[in-house]
Design a protein around this motif. Structure first.
Motif, short mmCIF file in Angstrom:
data_model
loop_
_atom_site.label_atom_id
_atom_site.label_comp_id
_atom_site.label_asym_id
_atom_site.label_seq_id
_atom_site.Cartn_x
_atom_site.Cartn_y
_atom_site.Cartn_z
N ILE A 134 -0.05 6.27 -22.89
CA ILE A 134 1.17 5.66 -24.31
C ILE A 134 0.29 4.62 -25.12
O ILE A 134 -0.52 3.65 -24.41
N ARG A 135 0.15 4.88 -26.28
CA ARG A 135 -0.58 3.96 -27.11
C ARG A 135 -0.05 2.57 -27.39
O ARG A 135 1.39 2.22 -26.98
N GLU A 136 -0.82 1.67 -27.57
CA GLU A 136 -0.43 0.26 -27.79
C GLU A 136 0.50 0.10 -29.04
O GLU A 136 0.62 1.03 -29.91
N ASN A 137 1.05 -0.97 -28.58
CA ASN A 137 2.38 -1.31 -29.70
C ASN A 137 3.45 -0.17 -29.65
O ASN A 137 4.05 -0.30 -30.67
N THR A 138 3.72 0.68 -28.45
CA THR A 138 4.51 1.63 -28.49
C THR A 138 5.74 0.95 -27.76
O THR A 138 5.71 0.80 -26.78
N PRO A 139 7.03 0.87 -28.48
CA PRO A 139 8.19 0.24 -27.68
C PRO A 139 8.38 1.31 -26.34
O PRO A 139 8.56 2.33 -26.54
N ILE A 140 8.60 0.61 -25.31
CA ILE A 140 9.12 1.43 -23.95
C ILE A 140 10.25 0.97 -23.64
O ILE A 140 10.35 -0.32 -23.80
N TRP A 141 11.15 1.58 -22.85
CA TRP A 141 12.22 0.97 -22.26
C TRP A 141 12.07 1.32 -20.65
O TRP A 141 11.33 2.36 -20.46
N TRP A 142 12.45 0.66 -19.80
CA TRP A 142 12.37 0.88 -18.36
C TRP A 142 13.62 0.40 -17.64
O TRP A 142 13.91 -0.68 -17.58
N ARG A 143 14.25 1.40 -16.96
CA ARG A 143 15.43 1.12 -16.20
C ARG A 143 15.27 0.68 -14.70
O ARG A 143 14.35 1.23 -13.98
N ILE A 144 15.83 -0.45 -14.39
CA ILE A 144 15.96 -0.99 -13.14
C ILE A 144 17.49 -1.13 -12.54
O ILE A 144 18.31 -1.70 -13.24
N SER A 145 17.64 -0.54 -11.43
CA SER A 145 19.10 -0.70 -10.84
C SER A 145 19.05 -1.30 -9.47
O SER A 145 17.93 -1.07 -8.80
N LEU A 146 20.06 -2.13 -9.34
CA LEU A 146 20.15 -3.11 -8.09
C LEU A 146 21.13 -2.76 -7.25
O LEU A 146 22.40 -2.72 -7.77
N LEU A 147 21.33 -2.72 -5.98
CA LEU A 147 22.50 -2.11 -5.30
C LEU A 147 23.03 -3.13 -4.36
O LEU A 147 24.02 -2.88 -3.79
N ASP A 148 22.08 -4.01 -3.90
CA ASP A 148 22.42 -4.87 -2.77
C ASP A 148 23.18 -6.27 -3.19
O ASP A 148 22.71 -7.15 -3.98
N ASP A 149 24.33 -6.45 -2.81
CA ASP A 149 25.13 -7.62 -3.23
C ASP A 149 24.68 -8.67 -2.63
O ASP A 149 24.65 -9.72 -3.38
N GLN B 273 11.46 -2.47 3.08
CA GLN B 273 12.27 -1.58 3.34
C GLN B 273 11.93 -0.08 3.54
O GLN B 273 11.31 0.32 2.74
N SER B 274 12.66 0.52 4.74
CA SER B 274 11.95 1.68 5.13
C SER B 274 12.65 2.90 4.48
O SER B 274 12.20 3.97 4.27
N ASN B 275 14.20 2.71 4.25
CA ASN B 275 14.95 3.76 3.61
C ASN B 275 16.03 3.07 2.80
O ASN B 275 16.49 2.01 3.21
N GLU B 276 16.59 3.97 2.02
CA GLU B 276 17.80 3.22 1.20
C GLU B 276 17.51 2.23 0.51
O GLU B 276 18.13 1.03 0.79
N LYS B 277 16.35 1.93 -0.28
CA LYS B 277 15.92 0.52 -0.73
C LYS B 277 17.10 0.05 -1.85
O LYS B 277 17.87 1.02 -2.27
N ALA B 278 16.93 -1.31 -2.03
CA ALA B 278 17.94 -2.14 -2.66
C ALA B 278 17.93 -1.86 -4.00
O ALA B 278 18.62 -2.63 -4.84
N PHE B 279 17.00 -0.81 -4.76
CA PHE B 279 16.64 -0.72 -6.07
C PHE B 279 16.21 0.49 -6.46
O PHE B 279 15.86 1.45 -5.30
N THR B 280 16.51 0.92 -7.62
CA THR B 280 15.87 2.34 -8.13
C THR B 280 14.95 1.91 -9.24
O THR B 280 15.59 0.88 -9.91
N LEU B 281 14.24 2.71 -9.81
CA LEU B 281 13.46 2.69 -11.09
C LEU B 281 13.37 4.03 -11.78
O LEU B 281 13.57 5.03 -11.27
N SER B 282 13.30 3.61 -12.97
CA SER B 282 12.78 4.95 -14.05
C SER B 282 11.28 4.98 -14.25
O SER B 282 10.60 3.89 -13.95
#
Length: 293
Positions: A97-112, A47-56
């Motif tokens: 980021i050290r080992e065993n460090t809890p991480i959260w990662w946001r992903i959003s989806l846009l395309d029906d 996808q070249s523009n306005e991709k169907a997802f975003t990430l943090s």
């Protein structure tokens, strides 16, 4: 259906800072998709523009670091005290980021049209096998896809519901730009969140993925009423990205019909999922509407 979800992760070795850039996390997401649907991964990549997802970017939870250093043999579920809570969004990790460090990662989806295929992705992910980021193995401990009181980045709603729920009377629209945000203007970039840039970006993404068209003919009725922003720079080995972070409030002025007010509010609510500006699939432009600003 716009869907914003969070993956909770646990690395079993340090993640060097050079592997925490937006392009590395973009590649990791495509690897997750490819594991269950290689055609979909190729489509998202191309996808070249306005991709169907975003990430943090990876968000390091400010909780007690998990003690265990052994690789899991079954699905890990973090204790409640180690689950992430809302905090200022990080967009640059200067140290590993050290080992065993809890991480959260946001992903959003846009395309029906892709939603069902992407939903299958989360159902088919193997929690017992690690994923690789640079030299590090990372385990997905769980996926948060339902709204949580301590995780305001998780939500879902159809485009029709977003539009139906949007206010026809609310004239105050406030955003917080949580990661550096900038906008393409001709051949150059601008870090200034003008009304044209912000609402034009939201309308472009809305119109690409929603069947409810919103033409931003109302932009001249929107005026900034408060701003507390600053420029920030995100750098990696390849590039420097200059954007704004902070809060901006806009107000709808003059004789504006209720349909236009509803459209503006729908776009503002959509910002949670779509972000604004450039490089949202690499962590930039992460934006939320502020209520009761």
């Amino acid at each position: 259906m716009p869907h914003s979800l969070v993956l909770n992760l646990l690395p079993v070795a340090p993640i060097p800072s050079q592997f925490l850039t937006g392009r590395h996390l973009h590649a990791l997401f495509l690897n997750l998709v490819s594991a269950v649907d290689s055609d979909l991964s190729a489509y998202l990549h191309d996808q070249s523009n306005e991709k169907a997802f975003t990430l943090s970017f990876f968000q390091v939870s400010r909780q007690e670091v998990a003690k265990s250093s052994t690789a899991p043999t079954q699905k890990r579920v973090l204790p409640a005290a180690a689950r992430p809570i809302f905090q200022a969004i990080q967009w640059e990790q200067k140290q590993a980021i050290r080992e065993n460090t809890p991480i959260w990662w946001r992903i959003s989806l846009l395309d029906d049209s892709l939603f069902d295929r992407l939903t299958q992705l989360w159902q088919q992910l193997n929690f017992e096998s690690p994923w690789h980021l640079g030299p590090t193995n990372i385990y997905i401990t769980n996926i948060v896809s339902e709204p949580q009181s301590n995780q305001p980045w998780v939500n879902f709603c159809t485009y029709a519901e977003l539009f139906d729920r949007a206010s026809e009377t609310e004239r105050q629209i406030a955003f917080t730009f949580c990661t550096p945000t900038n906008f393409r203007q001709g051949v150059y970039d601008s870090a200034m969140p003008s009304r044209e840039s912000v609402f034009g970006s939201l309308a472009n993404r809305w119109n690409k993925y929603s069947s409810i068209a919103i033409e931003p003919t109302f932009i001249e009725a929107i005026f900034p009423s408060f701003f507390d922003i600053r420029t920030e720079v995100s750098t990696d080995s390849r590039s420097k990205f200059i954007g704004c972070v902070g809060d901006v409030s806009y107000r709808i002025m003059g004789d504006v019909n209720p349909v236009a007010i509803k459209q503006i509010n729908a776009l503002a609510d959509f910002a949670l999922y779509s972000g604004v500006g450039r490089k949202t699939p690499m962590g930039m432009g992460m934006t939320r509407r502020l209520q009761n600003f």
